[in-house]
Design an enzyme around this catalytic site. Structure first.
Site, PDB file in Angstrom:
ATOM      1  N   GLU A   1       0.582   3.993   1.745  1.00  0.00           N
ATOM      2  CA  GLU A   1       0.947   4.492   3.075  1.00  0.00           C
ATOM      3  C   GLU A   1       2.183   3.784   3.602  1.00  0.00           C
ATOM      4  O   GLU A   1       3.089   4.406   4.163  1.00  0.00           O
ATOM      5  CB  GLU A   1      -0.194   4.261   4.085  1.00  0.00           C
ATOM      6  CG  GLU A   1      -1.549   4.761   3.642  1.00  0.00           C
ATOM      7  CD  GLU A   1      -2.371   3.729   2.903  1.00  0.00           C
ATOM      8  OE1 GLU A   1      -3.583   3.633   3.190  1.00  0.00           O
ATOM      9  OE2 GLU A   1      -1.832   3.020   2.023  1.00  0.00           O
TER      10      GLU A   1
ATOM     11  N   HIS B   1       0.815  -1.219   0.000  1.00  0.00           N
ATOM     12  CA  HIS B   1       0.000   0.000   0.000  1.00  0.00           C
ATOM     13  C   HIS B   1       0.849   1.269   0.000  1.00  0.00           C
ATOM     14  O   HIS B   1       1.988   1.279   0.474  1.00  0.00           O
ATOM     15  CB  HIS B   1      -0.931   0.002   1.201  1.00  0.00           C
ATOM     16  CG  HIS B   1      -2.024  -1.006   1.098  1.00  0.00           C
ATOM     17  ND1 HIS B   1      -2.882  -1.272   2.126  1.00  0.00           N
ATOM     18  CD2 HIS B   1      -2.405  -1.816   0.070  1.00  0.00           C
ATOM     19  CE1 HIS B   1      -3.750  -2.200   1.758  1.00  0.00           C
ATOM     20  NE2 HIS B   1      -3.478  -2.553   0.505  1.00  0.00           N
TER      21      HIS B   1
ATOM     22  N   CYS C   1       4.813  -8.703   6.027  1.00  0.00           N
ATOM     23  CA  CYS C   1       6.078  -8.177   6.549  1.00  0.00           C
ATOM     24  C   CYS C   1       7.193  -8.264   5.513  1.00  0.00           C
ATOM     25  O   CYS C   1       8.080  -7.412   5.469  1.00  0.00           O
ATOM     26  CB  CYS C   1       6.465  -8.912   7.823  1.00  0.00           C
ATOM     27  SG  CYS C   1       5.344  -8.544   9.194  1.00  0.00           S
TER      28      CYS C   1
ATOM     29  N   CYS D   1       5.967 -13.288   7.323  1.00  0.00           N
ATOM     30  CA  CYS D   1       4.762 -13.458   6.513  1.00  0.00           C
ATOM     31  C   CYS D   1       4.880 -12.573   5.263  1.00  0.00           C
ATOM     32  O   CYS D   1       5.775 -11.731   5.168  1.00  0.00           O
ATOM     33  CB  CYS D   1       3.517 -13.075   7.320  1.00  0.00           C
ATOM     34  SG  CYS D   1       3.381 -11.304   7.650  1.00  0.00           S
TER      35      CYS D   1
END
Length: 145
Positions: free
Chosen positions: A81, A79, A108, A105
């Site tokens: 952000e 994303h 991350c 994961c």
């Protein structure tokens, strides 16, 4: 007197301009981080650096007919952000190592790749084939210790 837009409108206009660089075929998002009235970072949504963009490759979520806002873990993109936050601190992490008790994961992993970290050392397994694929395609070194 010069007619200037309000500062918040100015920064929002910048975010819209940044969104034009987005490579997501479903939604273009831009972000601008401002501190003390200075732009410190920008980000747009797209895949981790070094990978084929969704505009070049087929969107996994579109191919699977997944509605917007669902099953983000299947998306290769990160994303706007998060990219803005990561890029604000990226130069401090460029080429760094990260030691993790568990294999990261996919969420991350995207942050790790875009932060500039080059080596991951982990001890515990976590079965996430998307994460492994992202790391391999991004040339991040992985080692279990």
């Amino acid at each position: 007197m010069i007619d200037r837009p309000p500062i918040k409108d100015h920064y929002m206009s910048m975010a819209h301009l940044v969104s034009e660089r987005a490579t997501c075929v479903r939604r273009k998002v831009g972000a601008v981080i401002v501190k003390d009235n200075r732009v410190v970072s920008t980000g747009y949504n797209g895949v981790p650096k070094g990978m084929k963009h969704c505009t070049e490759d087929k969107c996994i979520r579109t191919a699977m007919n997944i509605p917007s806002g669902e099953r983000h873990e299947l998306c290769w993109g990160i994303h706007a952000e998060l990219n803005a936050v990561v890029f604000a601190n990226r130069y401090d992490l460029e080429g760094a190592d990260i030691y993790i008790t568990t294999f990261p994961c996919s969420f991350c992993t995207k942050v790790i790749v875009n932060s500039g970290i080059k080596n991951i050392f982990y001890s515990g397994d976590y079965n996430d084939s998307l994460s492994l694929s992202l790391l391999q395609k991004s040339n991040v070194n992985i080692k279990k210790i």
